[in-house]
Design an enzyme around this catalytic site. Sequence first.
Site, short mmCIF file in Angstrom:
data_model
loop_
_atom_site.label_atom_id
_atom_site.label_comp_id
_atom_site.label_asym_id
_atom_site.label_seq_id
_atom_site.Cartn_x
_atom_site.Cartn_y
_atom_site.Cartn_z
N SER A 49 21.75 60.62 47.56
CA SER A 49 21.56 61.21 46.24
C SER A 49 20.07 61.22 45.93
O SER A 49 19.29 60.51 46.59
CB SER A 49 22.30 60.38 45.19
OG SER A 49 21.67 59.11 45.06
N ASP A 84 22.71 64.86 48.64
CA ASP A 84 23.93 64.95 47.82
C ASP A 84 23.55 65.39 46.39
O ASP A 84 22.66 64.80 45.78
CB ASP A 84 24.58 63.55 47.80
CG ASP A 84 25.95 63.54 47.17
OD1 ASP A 84 26.65 64.57 47.22
OD2 ASP A 84 26.35 62.47 46.65
N HIS A 85 24.20 66.41 45.89
CA HIS A 85 23.95 66.92 44.52
C HIS A 85 22.47 67.18 44.26
O HIS A 85 21.90 66.67 43.27
CB HIS A 85 24.49 65.96 43.46
CG HIS A 85 25.98 65.92 43.44
ND1 HIS A 85 26.75 66.91 42.87
CD2 HIS A 85 26.86 65.03 43.96
CE1 HIS A 85 28.03 66.62 43.03
NE2 HIS A 85 28.12 65.49 43.70
N ASP A 105 23.39 71.64 43.98
CA ASP A 105 24.40 71.59 42.93
C ASP A 105 23.95 72.46 41.76
O ASP A 105 23.24 72.00 40.86
CB ASP A 105 24.63 70.14 42.48
CG ASP A 105 25.70 70.04 41.40
OD1 ASP A 105 26.18 71.10 40.93
OD2 ASP A 105 26.05 68.92 41.01
N GLU A 135 28.04 74.30 45.11
CA GLU A 135 29.11 73.79 44.24
C GLU A 135 29.46 74.77 43.13
O GLU A 135 28.58 75.36 42.51
CB GLU A 135 28.69 72.44 43.62
CG GLU A 135 29.76 71.90 42.66
CD GLU A 135 29.47 70.49 42.17
OE1 GLU A 135 28.92 69.67 42.92
OE2 GLU A 135 29.81 70.20 41.00
N ASN A 229 33.75 63.23 50.34
CA ASN A 229 32.64 62.33 49.97
C ASN A 229 33.15 61.02 49.39
O ASN A 229 33.99 61.02 48.49
CB ASN A 229 31.77 62.98 48.89
CG ASN A 229 31.06 64.22 49.38
OD1 ASN A 229 31.23 64.66 50.51
ND2 ASN A 229 30.23 64.78 48.51
N ASN A 231 31.61 57.33 47.88
CA ASN A 231 30.46 56.52 47.50
C ASN A 231 30.90 55.25 46.77
O ASN A 231 30.68 54.14 47.25
CB ASN A 231 29.50 57.35 46.62
CG ASN A 231 28.30 56.56 46.16
OD1 ASN A 231 27.91 55.59 46.79
ND2 ASN A 231 27.71 56.95 45.04
N THR A 232 31.58 55.42 45.64
CA THR A 232 31.94 54.26 44.80
C THR A 232 32.70 53.19 45.58
O THR A 232 32.47 51.99 45.39
CB THR A 232 32.76 54.73 43.59
OG1 THR A 232 32.01 55.74 42.91
CG2 THR A 232 33.05 53.60 42.63
P1 13P Z 1 32.93 58.68 44.64
O1 13P Z 1 31.77 57.88 44.16
O2 13P Z 1 33.97 58.87 43.62
O3 13P Z 1 33.47 58.16 45.92
O4 13P Z 1 32.36 60.15 44.94
C1 13P Z 1 31.34 60.33 45.87
C2 13P Z 1 30.79 61.71 45.84
O5 13P Z 1 31.49 62.67 45.59
C3 13P Z 1 29.37 61.89 46.16
O6 13P Z 1 28.96 63.21 46.01
#
Ligand code: 13P
Length: 287
Positions: A49, A84-85, A105, A135, A229, A231-232
């Site tokens: 990111s 990312d984004h 994005d 996106e 994707n 991340n969390t």
């Molecule tokens: P999560 O954090 O919900 O897994 O999403 C990750 C994501 O889409 C990064 O672009």
Amino acid sequence: MLVTAKEMLEKAVAGHYAVGQFNINNLEWTKAILTTAQELNSPVILGVSEGAGKYMTGYKTVVGMVKGMMEELNITVPVALHLDHGSYEGCLKCVEAGFSSIMFDGSHYPIEENIAKTKELVEICAKNNMSLEAEVGSIGGEEDGVVGMGECADPNECKSIADLGVTMLAAGIGNIHGKYPANWQGLSFETLAAVKELTGDMPLVLHGGTGIPADMIKKAISLGVAKINVNTECQLSFAEATRKYIEAGKDLEGKGFDPRKLLAPGAAAIKETVKEKMELFGSVGKA
Ligand code: 13P
């Protein structure tokens, strides 16, 4: 060597599986993800990111770290390094720094502006042999404690963006970043099927991979999702393992925490999460 996401995603569409994008934040995360991909013989996308890029002191540092680590660890599976984004400016910085893939994005712009900016980036990526993700329909998530529901993309707008020649397309289908609220309606497979109908073999991207039930993930893959994707979930497993280690408190006496030992349980937890996801997405053995 870094590769673009193009070939790995085309293979994923043809083989009905998805490649995981796992976001990186530091050396430990990167090492955990790369070694797991290698052990499972799976292609992988490292997501960065803009915030994580800044944290790691800039995109050039990220490129240097990832390329160096791949060489030192003999990573031979296909690895794409992906913004990312990204904002338009962020995308240009990653082209310059040597990323192999970017996401623009433009979902918060009016569709005409999203199209115009995406079009420019299609040309830039073609010149630099990079893959490009676009996106349509913004993906919800938590901001200041308020969870916004994900939008559903307009399939015709998706077609307009896909026709520009992007490599892969993220279409909002009710997915959100972070944990899903208890009253979440689930993914809109109706929207996904309509987008697929109009975009053909274009690899589709599912953001917000944390917390989507396995049966929904499988159905999304069957409808053309080729990149997911996450991340969390890595953050949560990392934090939980680190908390347990600190609470065990062994190193709180004497010299304090050895930073390498302190971060090891979190890194091991990320490896487990990545393995679980690669198995669910079906990318194991597909390198
Ligand atoms: P999560 O954090 O919900 O897994 O999403 C990750 C994501 O889409 C990064 O672009």
